[in-house]
Structure formats: structure tokens, C-alpha cells
Design a protein around this motif. Sequence first.
Motif, PDB file in Angstrom:
ATOM      1  N   TRP A 167       0.821  -1.208   0.000  1.00  0.00           N
ATOM      2  CA  TRP A 167       0.000   0.000   0.000  1.00  0.00           C
ATOM      3  C   TRP A 167       0.859   1.264   0.000  1.00  0.00           C
ATOM      4  O   TRP A 167       1.827   1.391   0.733  1.00  0.00           O
ATOM      5  N   GLU A 168       0.442   2.242  -0.823  1.00  0.00           N
ATOM      6  CA  GLU A 168       1.071   3.552  -0.783  1.00  0.00           C
ATOM      7  C   GLU A 168       0.654   4.275   0.496  1.00  0.00           C
ATOM      8  O   GLU A 168       1.443   4.943   1.148  1.00  0.00           O
ATOM      9  N   GLU A 169      -0.612   4.162   0.819  1.00  0.00           N
ATOM     10  CA  GLU A 169      -1.154   4.709   2.057  1.00  0.00           C
ATOM     11  C   GLU A 169      -1.806   3.553   2.792  1.00  0.00           C
ATOM     12  O   GLU A 169      -2.923   3.160   2.454  1.00  0.00           O
ATOM     13  N   ARG A 240     -10.287   4.644  -1.267  1.00  0.00           N
ATOM     14  CA  ARG A 240      -9.193   4.606  -2.227  1.00  0.00           C
ATOM     15  C   ARG A 240      -7.906   4.193  -1.525  1.00  0.00           C
ATOM     16  O   ARG A 240      -7.512   4.787  -0.516  1.00  0.00           O
ATOM     17  N   ALA A 242      -3.821   2.760  -2.574  1.00  0.00           N
ATOM     18  CA  ALA A 242      -2.847   2.541  -3.645  1.00  0.00           C
ATOM     19  C   ALA A 242      -3.377   3.063  -4.969  1.00  0.00           C
ATOM     20  O   ALA A 242      -3.118   2.493  -6.025  1.00  0.00           O
ATOM     21  N   GLY A 243      -4.128   4.169  -4.899  1.00  0.00           N
ATOM     22  CA  GLY A 243      -4.632   4.817  -6.107  1.00  0.00           C
ATOM     23  C   GLY A 243      -5.818   4.127  -6.750  1.00  0.00           C
ATOM     24  O   GLY A 243      -6.226   4.501  -7.858  1.00  0.00           O
ATOM     25  N   GLN A 244      -6.394   3.105  -6.093  1.00  0.00           N
ATOM     26  CA  GLN A 244      -7.498   2.353  -6.664  1.00  0.00           C
ATOM     27  C   GLN A 244      -8.712   2.387  -5.735  1.00  0.00           C
ATOM     28  O   GLN A 244      -8.568   2.560  -4.526  1.00  0.00           O
ATOM     29  N   ARG A 246     -11.265   0.595  -3.603  1.00  0.00           N
ATOM     30  CA  ARG A 246     -11.263  -0.685  -2.894  1.00  0.00           C
ATOM     31  C   ARG A 246     -12.563  -0.844  -2.107  1.00  0.00           C
ATOM     32  O   ARG A 246     -13.119   0.134  -1.606  1.00  0.00           O
TER      33      ARG A 246
END
Length: 289
Positions: A167-169, A240, A242-244, A246
Motif C-alpha cells: 500500500w502507498e497509504e 481509495r 494505492a490509487g485504486q 477498494r
Amino acid sequence: MRMHNADESCGIAQAALIVGDWWNVLVLREIARGHVRFDALAAELGLSRKVLTERLGRLVVSGVLHRSPYQRRPARYEYLLTEAGVGLLPLLVAMQDWGDRWMLGDGSATATAADDGAEHARMHSLAGTTLPVELELPGSDGIPRDAVARDAAATVLFTYPATGIQWEEPLLAAAGCTLENRLFRDFWPAFREAGAAVHGVSTQLPHEQAAFARAESVPYPLLSDTHLRLAAALRLPTFRGAGQVRLKRSVLVLDRQRTVRHVLFPVGDIPHAVERALRLATALAAGHS
């Protein structure tokens, strides 16, 4: 509606012709939920027949809906999403996500939900509602599958954000989703013995789910809601990561008639939720609600 000349080449302005109308958006919301006949739409929306007829006509002309006859005398139609209409589902889900966060919440981005929040109330109101007929999603095995198993007395439908992603965040650790799948895998023989099916759903692509299913020996279908058809049909909470987009973690137990009988949301204690899902599904399959 009169538009400025500059709007003729603006995609936002063109889309606003459809989704900029309050009733158009709500009509599309209800059709996504499976209310595709005129009387059902009128009952759900509390809209006059005249206004509803006008809105449906506009949406058909715009290419978002098409009419499919289900009765000849008198003529009766179902209003179904076209490919262009299905393409609007992510926008409806995005509107819901924004409303949940900024209008009904405090603006916080979270993969969970408060027990006294709008998402909690909306999810638990699903009990007694019916999933649209033949809502098929791509499976990790390459086969489109109905979200509800046709040959099972009960279906456990659990949604999760994603597996195997850095995960980015890190709103929610991917390890939690892996743990959840592993627990359902370990309890799979007990679900099968009870006559209950298990379906896992995320917004990951089918090939991503397939790689995970092979690595973890997942015995039940993993379904991909990339196009957010299930999310729109049930108004599932999203976030949202990882830019997606969810899906937030939830567990639904449905009967053979596609009716939601039990809702577990939010899911914090994963082992407890899996064990409870087994108890509920076993009782439902045995004829005890």
C-alpha cells in the motif's frame, strides 16, 4: 438545456447532462440495485408516473438505458443499463464515497466504519433485500460467475480490499485480507459440509486474484468487481487505496432466493467474523434463520 459553445467538446459538461439531474442519478442508482421495472422504480423513488416516464425516456434517448419487453399485452418493459450506462457505475460509486466521507462523515479517509455512521446503517439495512438476478462477475478461474451460488443453500459473500499489494497509504494492511482468505480456506470443508458456498470479492483484476488463489490454494471462487457492478447494486462502502477504488471489508450471508439474511459490518476481528459466518451459513442452510 442550453450550453455554452465551449461545452460541446467538454466531457464533464456532456456527462453533466446525464448526471447533473437529481432524478436521473437516483433512477440510475435504483436500476443498478435491480429495480428495473416501472412500478418498482416509482415505489422506490416516490416519483410521479409522469416525471418518471420523462426521465426514463431521456435516459433511453441518451443511450444510457434500453427498454426490454417482458410482457406483450399490455406492453411492459424493463429498463436495463447499456454499456454506456454500466460505464457510469464507477461515477455513482465515487459520488457515494465522496458523500460518505465529506457530507455524512468528518472527511477522514478510512478503510473501516464507525458503528454509528451512515455506512454502518446502510449496510445493515441490506438485510431482507435481494441481489439483482444473475449479477455475474469475472472469476479468478476465468469463468464469469453469479455472485450467489445457484447450487448452494446459502452463500457467504465476503468483500475485501486487496491481497498481495504494497500500500502507498496503508489504510488497511494487505496482510489482513490474506489472513481472511486463509481462514475462509481453512474453514472451507466445514462450509461445504454445511451446504454453503463461499465467494470472495475485491476490485482486483482477475489475473491478480488468480495468482493469489494459486499461491494460497484458495478452493472457492474469487470474483472481480473491477467495474463496480456489485458495489453499485448493494451500495457497498468503498475507499481509495494505492490509487485504486477498494471495497471495505464486509460479510454477507444470502439464501437460495438471493436475499441477504445477515450482514457483518464493519469487520474488525477477522477470525471472529469468519467463525460467525460459518455459524450463520450453517443455520441458514439447515433451514434455521
